[in-house]
Design an enzyme around this catalytic site. Structure first.
Site, PDB file in Angstrom:
ATOM      1  N   VAL A 209      -4.752 -10.464   2.666  1.00  0.00           N
ATOM      2  CA  VAL A 209      -4.532  -9.847   3.943  1.00  0.00           C
ATOM      3  C   VAL A 209      -5.410 -10.182   4.916  1.00  0.00           C
ATOM      4  O   VAL A 209      -6.360 -11.294   4.447  1.00  0.00           O
ATOM      5  CB  VAL A 209      -5.240  -8.165   3.667  1.00  0.00           C
ATOM      6  CG1 VAL A 209      -4.432  -7.417   2.565  1.00  0.00           C
ATOM      7  CG2 VAL A 209      -6.735  -8.346   3.245  1.00  0.00           C
ATOM      8  N   SER A 210      -5.223 -10.069   5.999  1.00  0.00           N
ATOM      9  CA  SER A 210      -6.025 -10.670   7.289  1.00  0.00           C
ATOM     10  C   SER A 210      -6.540  -9.719   8.171  1.00  0.00           C
ATOM     11  O   SER A 210      -7.570 -10.221   8.997  1.00  0.00           O
ATOM     12  CB  SER A 210      -5.056 -11.685   7.829  1.00  0.00           C
ATOM     13  OG  SER A 210      -3.862 -11.234   8.536  1.00  0.00           O
ATOM     14  N   THR A 211      -5.895  -8.684   8.464  1.00  0.00           N
ATOM     15  CA  THR A 211      -6.279  -7.612   9.454  1.00  0.00           C
ATOM     16  C   THR A 211      -6.257  -6.397   8.808  1.00  0.00           C
ATOM     17  O   THR A 211      -5.599  -5.823   7.937  1.00  0.00           O
ATOM     18  CB  THR A 211      -5.501  -7.754  10.838  1.00  0.00           C
ATOM     19  OG1 THR A 211      -4.163  -7.298  10.257  1.00  0.00           O
ATOM     20  CG2 THR A 211      -5.582  -9.122  11.261  1.00  0.00           C
TER      21      THR A 211
END
Length: 547
Positions: free
Chosen positions: A10-12
């Site tokens: 995940v990044s955000t």
């Protein structure tokens, strides 16, 4: 039984809200492994962007796979292909590298059997869609930041002397931060006075509690944000330029310009190539093979020396200097301004001329009074020194300031008296030089010839044995009615602001006249290009007046 490593990325926070959370991905992957009787060897969590594979956890995983063959899984499983990568080229490369290790990559929500050739089309779609989505998001961010800077908003971390805040309406801005703001005001004022070196002023500020590294200090005193300007960087077809910021300025524009002049005068002299009258284009010509600047030298023939421009980058390219000079002169002969730009140049010429010399001639009595007041101040300082009310340092500081003012006023007065006596002749000669660029170029000495080339071009002249092309600026193309080409070589004229010869004002009336004239001739022009035309005319006026 097959084995697998679960890769969860995940990044955000937005991805978590859309169901891409680490927990959600793990549950779906574990359920897939349980249904298909796949043993889970390892679970890797990543919270890094998928633009490249230079990610901390992925790098550790790939390193471990390279080191140990015994513990390699049969599969690397992830929920979707955009969890694996958002760069199609890198994804294909990584898939091939894993395939050589006998490791298969699988997205459980977008299953593909890559052994079937047709499925590679679907893989390309999945990967390209993710990459396009990422590129679109990046483009939107860049466009948004560029638009905000055009509106005068500072979008980055606040510079020294300011602090970032969020207003009630949600917009972000910067406001002065104390005591740094006061330190900066005093630093600029001391630099503008020119009594002490830059390093001395920096050390004094540090001793008084100002926190700033020397490198950041040099960047700070060159930053136009402190006099209320925002730098809008070059973007697509636009050049770099300044706009009025929405933040509160700490110093005036005059103080900032005076500081830049002091810094430029105190700068160490750069090593310069000796000017050769036979090699007046040295450093301006571009090698057609490696696109490096050509230097020049002389080669001794039987009876005389022959001069050549040549490349020092190993290309072995060279061309006769006299032939290049003839081609440049031929190009300059086509520069014939129309009646509109002749009249506009005359207006700019009179305005710049009056700015430099008219004011002094009209106020000679005021100048003499100013000189008298300066001498009175100096005599008063002597009396205070004798009575002990001021010390030697204060007296010498006052004396230096008075002498500087007297020299400036005297020089201005002498120049004005000389120029006024020959005003009509100078204006007529300037108009003639503007109308006949090629003749002006021939008459000038080598130093001014190079200045003309710098002004007319972006300092690049393309040449080889068959082709020759001067890259004129857009301002020159409009003024001399040359053919316009779509290129990325739009030049922003900043010599005026750098030399402080003409103030950076936007002459809206003249700009409007240029836009109106070009529109009537079916040529589109932006207001910024119109302003660059005015700057070009002012620069040419400065050049011919002081030559």
């Amino acid at each position: 039984m097959h084995t697998a490593t679960l890769y969860i990325r995940v990044s955000t926070d937005e991805q978590a809200q859309k169901g891409y959370s680490q927990q959600s991905q793990r549950e779906r992957l574990e359920k897939f492994c349980f249904t298909n009787k796949i043993q889970i060897l390892q679970v890797v969590y990543e919270d890094h962007s998928a633009k490249t594979f230079n990610r901390p956890e992925w790098s550790k995983l790939f390193l471990s796979l390279n080191r140990s063959r015994a513990n390699r899984p049969d599969f690397i499983l992830f929920s979707r292909w955009d969890r694996f990568s958002r760069n199609a080229a890198d994804a294909y490369s990584m898939i091939e590298r894993l395939k050589k290790m006998n490791i298969e990559t699988k997205a459980i929500d977008q299953p593909l059997n890559l052994a079937i050739p047709e499925n590679k089309i679907m893989l390309a779609i999945y990967l390209a869609t993710s990459e396009v989505e990422n590129d679109r998001r990046s483009l939107n961010v860049r466009q948004g930041m560029h638009k905000a800077k055009q509106e005068g908003r500072y979008m980055c971390h606040a510079p020294i002397g300011y602090i970032n805040i969020t207003l009630i309406d949600g917009k972000k801005c910067i406001i002065p931060k104390e005591p740094e703001a006061t330190f900066i005001k005093n630093i600029f004022i001391e630099l503008a006075n020119g009594y002490h070196s830059t390093r001395f002023i920096y050390n004094e500020a540090i001793e008084n509690g100002f926190k700033c590294s020397l490198n950041n200090f040099w960047l700070m005193i060159r930053n136009p944000i402190y006099y209320g300007k925002i730098v809008v960087p070059a973007y697509e077809q636009e050049n770099r330029y300044l706009v009025n910021g929405l933040h509160e300025k700490l110093i005036s524009e005059d103080v900032f310009k005076q500081v830049q002049q002091v810094l430029n005068n105190n700068a160490k002299p750069q090593r310069r190539t000796k000017t050769n009258n036979q090699l007046q284009l040295r450093g301006l010509l571009t090698c057609p093979l490696c696109f490096k600047n050509l230097t020049g030298s002389a080669s001794k023939g039987r009876n005389t020396y022959y001069h050549y421009y040549h490349c020092t980058n190993g290309c072995k390219f060279r061309v006769r200097a006299d032939s290049m000079d003839e081609l440049v002169l031929k190009e300059l002969k086509q520069l014939i301004p129309g009646e509109f730009y002749l009249s506009l140049f005359h207006m700019v010429l009179q305005r710049v001329y009056n700015k430099h010399f008219g004011e002094a001639s009209n106020t000679q009595s005021q100048i003499f009074k100013s000189i008298e007041r300066t001498f009175e101040r100096l005599n008063k300082a002597k009396e205070l020194l004798l009575t002990g009310e001021i010390d030697n340092d204060d007296y010498f500081a006052i004396k230096a300031d008075c002498e500087y003012k007297i020299n400036c006023i005297g020089t201005s007065l002498n120049n004005a008296a000389f120029m006024i006596s020959k005003a009509e002749k100078i204006i007529a000669e300037a108009m003639h030089k503007f109308s006949n660029i090629s003749l002006t170029y021939q008459q000038f000495e080598t130093t001014y010839k190079r200045k003309i080339i710098d002004l007319l071009t972006d300092k690049r002249i393309l040449c080889d044995d068959k082709n020759f092309h001067i890259l004129f600026t857009d301002a020159v193309k409009f003024i001399y009615n040359l053919e316009h080409e779509n290129s990325d070589t739009i030049t922003e004229i900043q010599a005026i602001s750098d030399s402080n010869s003409v103030e950076e004002f936007i002459y809206s009336k003249e700009s409007e006249e240029i836009i109106k004239f070009e529109s009537n001739n079916n040529r589109s022009i932006e207001s910024r290009n119109a302003q660059n035309i005015i700057f070009f005319l002012e620069s040419f006026v400065e050049l011919v007046i002081h030559s």
